[in-house]
Write a protein that holds these residues in place. Structure first.
Motif, PDB file in Angstrom:
ATOM      1  N   TRP B 533       0.729  -1.263   0.057  1.00 15.30           N
ATOM      2  CA  TRP B 533       0.143  -0.034   0.079  1.00 15.30           C
ATOM      3  C   TRP B 533       1.076   1.269   0.075  1.00 15.30           C
ATOM      4  CZ3 TRP B 533      -2.137  -3.795   3.826  1.00 15.30           C
ATOM      5  CH2 TRP B 533      -3.179  -4.466   3.188  1.00 15.30           C
ATOM      6  N   ASP B 534       2.169   0.974  -0.186  1.00 20.00           N
ATOM      7  CA  ASP B 534       3.101   2.267  -0.251  1.00 20.00           C
ATOM      8  C   ASP B 534       3.088   2.643  -1.755  1.00 20.00           C
ATOM      9  OD1 ASP B 534       5.010   4.261  -0.251  1.00 20.00           O
ATOM     10  OD2 ASP B 534       6.595   2.782   0.539  1.00 20.00           O
ATOM     11  N   GLU B 535       1.968   3.495  -2.067  1.00 19.43           N
ATOM     12  CA  GLU B 535       1.929   4.044  -3.579  1.00 19.43           C
ATOM     13  C   GLU B 535       2.966   4.987  -4.001  1.00 19.43           C
ATOM     14  OE1 GLU B 535      -0.452   2.750  -5.008  1.00 19.43           O
ATOM     15  OE2 GLU B 535      -1.188   1.941  -3.454  1.00 19.43           O
ATOM     16  N   LYS B 560      -0.828  -3.502  -5.769  1.00 26.16           N
ATOM     17  CA  LYS B 560      -1.723  -3.840  -4.430  1.00 26.16           C
ATOM     18  C   LYS B 560      -1.771  -5.210  -4.208  1.00 26.16           C
ATOM     19  CE  LYS B 560      -4.017   0.389  -3.688  1.00 26.16           C
ATOM     20  NZ  LYS B 560      -5.572   1.225  -4.059  1.00 26.16           N
ATOM     21  N   THR B 561      -1.851  -5.802  -5.503  1.00 27.25           N
ATOM     22  CA  THR B 561      -2.016  -7.484  -5.119  1.00 27.25           C
ATOM     23  C   THR B 561      -0.903  -8.184  -5.208  1.00 27.25           C
ATOM     24  OG1 THR B 561      -2.490  -7.747  -7.350  1.00 27.25           O
ATOM     25  CG2 THR B 561      -4.564  -7.238  -5.986  1.00 27.25           C
ATOM     26  N   THR B 562       0.385  -7.614  -5.121  1.00 28.03           N
ATOM     27  CA  THR B 562       1.471  -8.417  -5.218  1.00 28.03           C
ATOM     28  C   THR B 562       1.687  -9.694  -4.191  1.00 28.03           C
ATOM     29  OG1 THR B 562       3.831  -8.283  -5.442  1.00 28.03           O
ATOM     30  CG2 THR B 562       2.794  -6.905  -3.493  1.00 28.03           C
ATOM     31  N   GLU B 563       2.647 -10.441  -4.268  1.00 24.72           N
ATOM     32  CA  GLU B 563       2.664 -11.619  -3.788  1.00 24.72           C
ATOM     33  C   GLU B 563       3.856 -11.495  -2.877  1.00 24.72           C
ATOM     34  OE1 GLU B 563       2.267 -15.026  -6.113  1.00 24.72           O
ATOM     35  OE2 GLU B 563       0.074 -14.485  -6.500  1.00 24.72           O
ATOM     36  N   CYS B 564       3.813 -12.289  -1.666  1.00 19.84           N
ATOM     37  CA  CYS B 564       5.215 -12.470  -0.836  1.00 19.84           C
ATOM     38  C   CYS B 564       6.090 -13.642  -1.678  1.00 19.84           C
ATOM     39  CB  CYS B 564       4.666 -12.932   0.480  1.00 19.84           C
ATOM     40  SG  CYS B 564       6.169 -13.137   1.636  1.00 19.84           S
ATOM     41  N   CYS B 565       7.332 -13.270  -1.466  1.00 17.20           N
ATOM     42  CA  CYS B 565       8.506 -14.016  -1.802  1.00 17.20           C
ATOM     43  C   CYS B 565       8.491 -15.613  -0.862  1.00 17.20           C
ATOM     44  CB  CYS B 565       9.837 -13.637  -2.053  1.00 17.20           C
ATOM     45  SG  CYS B 565      10.471 -12.957  -0.610  1.00 17.20           S
TER      46      CYS B 565
END
Lengths: 69, 748
Positions: B533-535, B560-565
């Motif tokens: 959420w860090d635009e 916003k919908t990115t995934e964790c590694c």
């Protein structure tokens, strides 16, 4: 857990005691649980040897089971 | 979630168990979705059971129901609504069988149902099933007379026989007298308005929900003989429900849902679903094949957005609502196996579910809360976060550094690369720091670990302590603005630490280095999950890339919908197999090489063999690393952090190197496969050296007749074993393993 973990290769000598390891019943503990297990032990100083297969196999499984309790 | 109310609040946010629109649109609440799916499989008998279980007079209802469910079917907007009514008729044809209905044991209470219309028959059906003694008083034509004309020969009689089988008594009367409505000899009375045309009380008002009249024993429904069949049936059912509660002296409304009229909070994703028209039957009715094809158009409404996106949720099956309960129950178990530990400890806390979910359900919140409770109670599985916390302590205690810029006694800015960038890309940290000093000469350096791992591990007290220590040190430096290259540090300092902090990418976008250079292929940009959420920072990164002409390949889960590694939330530590699945699924989302701006993401994703760039490879091409380079091992990471600390101390501040550890002089050597084996087992080369140093000090070890030796040492909570061959002062490492169980020596 199974009670006996003696490797096929028992040609191990404890240093500096200089004596071959023997199968002996010893106690292993984890998180308030304890088990009597037969492992290779130095008959003189009592030091215990843990095989790789045991540590990464059955022992690891039991660790996880106990952690889930 | 500390009590049942908390649990219910959390559960209510996951809508997966809410009915699909078709069921919500069925006044009888039939599980239409399950019925249609059974029809798709041509499991007619199973489909029939679903109908029979929920319908009064099923043989009549299937034939006469106006199917309001079809008005709500979501397929309606994607072609045509599923032909539910026609499917039910096929099911009746293929599988109808009259299983005798066994009512519950007699309750000794009498109910009279006035009218032979659908509402009275439904009311009688439901009450008789429950063991009430029911009498139907119908008009002259007999029970169901108004329905008969619309039904095939014998269909009505079949259902009436079932009523008789449940000991329902039938009576007809030419004129309905007031005496029929006297409740002296009966316990409750139902008056159906869908049969008699005269003799009914004119002013029989009732509660719309319960269908109870002002005289508590009297219930009513079935507006008129012209009303729809299903409305009458539904009135009868609702009245029966009320009568049952009334006769048991129970509340008529507690815990009872009003009819949904198609309203439900379940909101399946319909984007991308192909439009398909209704299958037209070749004859009057669908054949079994046609019916199955028609049923196959059902989009099988579920929410499951989060589950489809998240490998962790897929791994544990079900959906968040169930997990919330499992986690809650985990705390109610005092003995035996607590099934939810792995679920609690494996979440990456990445909050993708929270972003995707229409009601922002957060697995992160419930897992983190559970971890904090487990830590508080001393019940957290010790192994779950052990190694990550060891690494955090090592970075904080052994390789930290906090200084003003050389030759300065104050800092306007403090560069905080983050422990992982320092561990994986020390040269890039060095060049970046020197570049930042060119922008602002009073830029100090801070090498450390922010404490995010303690927070993720649920260690509230320790996190608080770390935060206080950080704040104190920051104030001592004159509270300069911290500029970090790590989005986890940024988030942690902002939310938990109360420090003034910004991202280095926001600074670099204003002062882009001259040599910044795009890769010659489009790259899939994977944002770190802690920057979800860090635009501002995401925008800066994109501007930097755009300005240097870097082309980006599309990647569905980004921004916003990115995934964790798989590192976040310490997933990799608690559940390495799952973390591996996570990265494999991630890199499969694009055929292009990846690009990321988080050091941990770069190395985690590269673990799959996928070429992965770190943004610094583009920003400082002179220090670019090969995108195909494998990730740094845990030992290399420690080594690099040491190296960087030394480089700063010696080259910038002219100080002596920090003293070596006693075990640093132990000379070890191993093949690449052993190096990787140790890495996967979280065994550091430092652990090997310390074990061998202990062996040298005690001179105690085991030796095989073939010359191999084994030494062991307990370091912290873990016992390490090393197998090696000695050649002069060099230890050739053959194997290494560890365990947490304690060995009790005889006599101890």
């Amino acid at each position: 857990m199974d009670l006996r973990f003696i490797p096929d290769d028992m040609n191990w000598i404890c240093q500096p005691c200089g004596v071959p390891l023997e199968a002996r019943k010893v106690e292993i503990t984890y998180l308030n649980a304890s088990f009597k297990v037969e492992l290779p032990v130095c008959p003189k100083c009592g030091r215990i040897m843990v095989e790789e297969e045991l540590a990464t196999g059955r022992m690891f499984e039991v660790e996880q089971l106990l952690e889930d309790k | 979630m500390r009590n049942q109310n908390d649990l219910h609040d959390v559960e209510a946010r996951c809508t997966e168990e809410q009915p699909p629109a078709c069921s919500a649109g069925c006044p009888l609440g039939i599980d239409v979705r399950a019925f249609v799916l059974a029809m798709k499989e041509k499991s007619f008998s199973k489909a029939w059971k679903l109908l029979e279980r929920g319908m009064p007079l099923p043989g009549v209802t299937v034939r006469l129901c106006e199917a309001p469910c079809e008005n709500f079917c979501l397929r309606g907007e994607l072609g045509d609504a599923i032909a539910i009514s026609a499917l039910e008729k096929v099911c009746l044809r293929e599988a109808e069988h009259s299983t005798p209905i066994r009512p519950l044991p007699a309750r000794g209470k009498k109910v009279r149902c006035i009218g032979g219309g659908a509402s009275s028959l439904a009311c009688a059906w439901d009450l008789a099933k429950k063991g009430y003694s029911v009498e139907i008083v119908a008009s002259e034509g007999g029970a169901g007379a108004a329905l008969k004309a619309r039904l095939p020969e014998g269909a009505l009689e079949k259902e009436l026989e079932k009523l008789e089988g449940m000991n329902v008594r039938f009576r007809t009367t030419t004129s309905l007298t007031a005496e029929e409505r006297v409740t002296d000899e009966i316990d409750a009375l139902y008056i159906g308005h869908d049969d008699f045309t005269s003799g009914l009380p004119a002013d029989l008002a009732c509660d719309e929900f319960t269908r109870q009249c002002s005289t508590p024993q009297i219930f009513t429904g079935g507006a008129s003989p012209q009303d729809s069949f299903i409305t009458g049936l539904s009135d009868g059912r609702q009245a029966a429900l009320s009568i049952d509660r009334f006769l048991q002296n129970a509340s008529l409304t507690t815990g009872r849902f009003p009819l949904r009229h198609g309203q439900t909070t379940l909101s399946p994703e319909t984007e991308g679903i192909e439009h398909l028209p209704r299958i037209a039957p070749a004859g009057d009715m669908y054949t079994a094949e046609e019916a199955a094809a028609e049923a196959a158009r059902c989009i099988d409404c579920h929410c499951l957005r989060c589950v489809r996106a998240c490998v962790y949720l897929q791994e544990y099956g079900d959906f968040p609502r169930k997990h919330a309960r499992a986690i809650f129950n985990n705390f109610s178990i005092y003995q035996g196996v607590h099934g939810a530990y792995s679920l609690i400890d494996s979440c990456s806390l990445c909050r993708q579910c929270e972003e995707i979910c229409p009601t922002n359900f957060s697995m992160a919140d419930i897992c983190l809360d559970a971890r904090e409770r487990l830590v508080e109670a001393g019940d957290i599985p010790p192994n779950a976060h052990y190694f990550a916390l060891q690494e955090m302590h090592h970075a904080q205690e052994e390789t930290s550094l906090l200084r003003h810029a050389p030759g300065h006694s104050a800092s306007k800015v403090l560069f905080y690369p983050g422990c992982q960038l320092a561990a994986m890309r020390p040269q890039q940290v060095w060049i970046l720091y020197n570049y930042l000093r060119g922008i602002e000469e009073e830029t100090g350096i801070w090498l450390d670990c922010c404490g995010a791992p303690a927070h993720w591990a649920g260690r509230k007290a320790e996190t608080k302590e770390i935060n206080a220590r950080f704040r104190e040190r920051w104030l001592e430096m004159g509270s300069p603005k911290i500029v970090t290259a790590c989005s986890s540090c940024l988030e942690h300092f902002r939310e938990d630490g109360g420090l003034e902090v910004d991202s280095v990418w926001n600074l670099l976008v204003k002062f882009p280095p001259e040599g910044i250079h795009a890769a010659n292929i489009p790259l899939a940009l994977s944002d770190p999950c802690t920057a979800r959420w860090d635009e501002e920072t995401k925008e800066s990164v994109r501007t930097l890339l755009q300005d240097c002409g870097q082309q980006l390949a599309p990647l569905a889960a980004s921004g916003k919908t990115t995934e964790c590694c798989g590192f976040g939330g310490l997933m990799e530590n608690a559940n390495p197999q799952l973390a591996q699945k996570v990265i494999e699924a991630r890199v499969a989302q694009s055929e292009q090489p990846f690009l990321t701006w988080c050091a941990m993401c770069r190395d985690r994703l590269a673990k799959t063999g996928k070429p992965v760039y770190h943004i610094l490879d583009l920003i400082f091409p002179s220090q670019a690393r090969d995108p195909a380079e494998p990730p740094a091992t845990i030992s290399e990471r420690r080594y690099n952090r040491h190296l960087l600390q030394k480089k700063f101390l010696v080259e910038l501040y002219g100080e002596k190197e920090t003293a070596d550890k006693p075990w640093d002089s132990i000379n070890i050597d191993m093949e690449e496969d052993i190096r990787l084996l140790l890495d996967s087992r979280h065994i550091l080369e430092d652990d090997i050296r310390r074990t061998l140093a202990a062996r040298e000090e005690s001179d105690a070890f085991f030796v095989n007749s073939d010359g191999r030796e084994r030494a062991s040492a307990k370091l912290g909570d873990v016992t390490f074993w090393v197998e090696y061959r000695r050649e002069g002062y060099i230890y050739h490492i053959l194997r290494a393993w560890s365990h947490r169980m304690n060995l009790v020596k005889e006599g101890d």
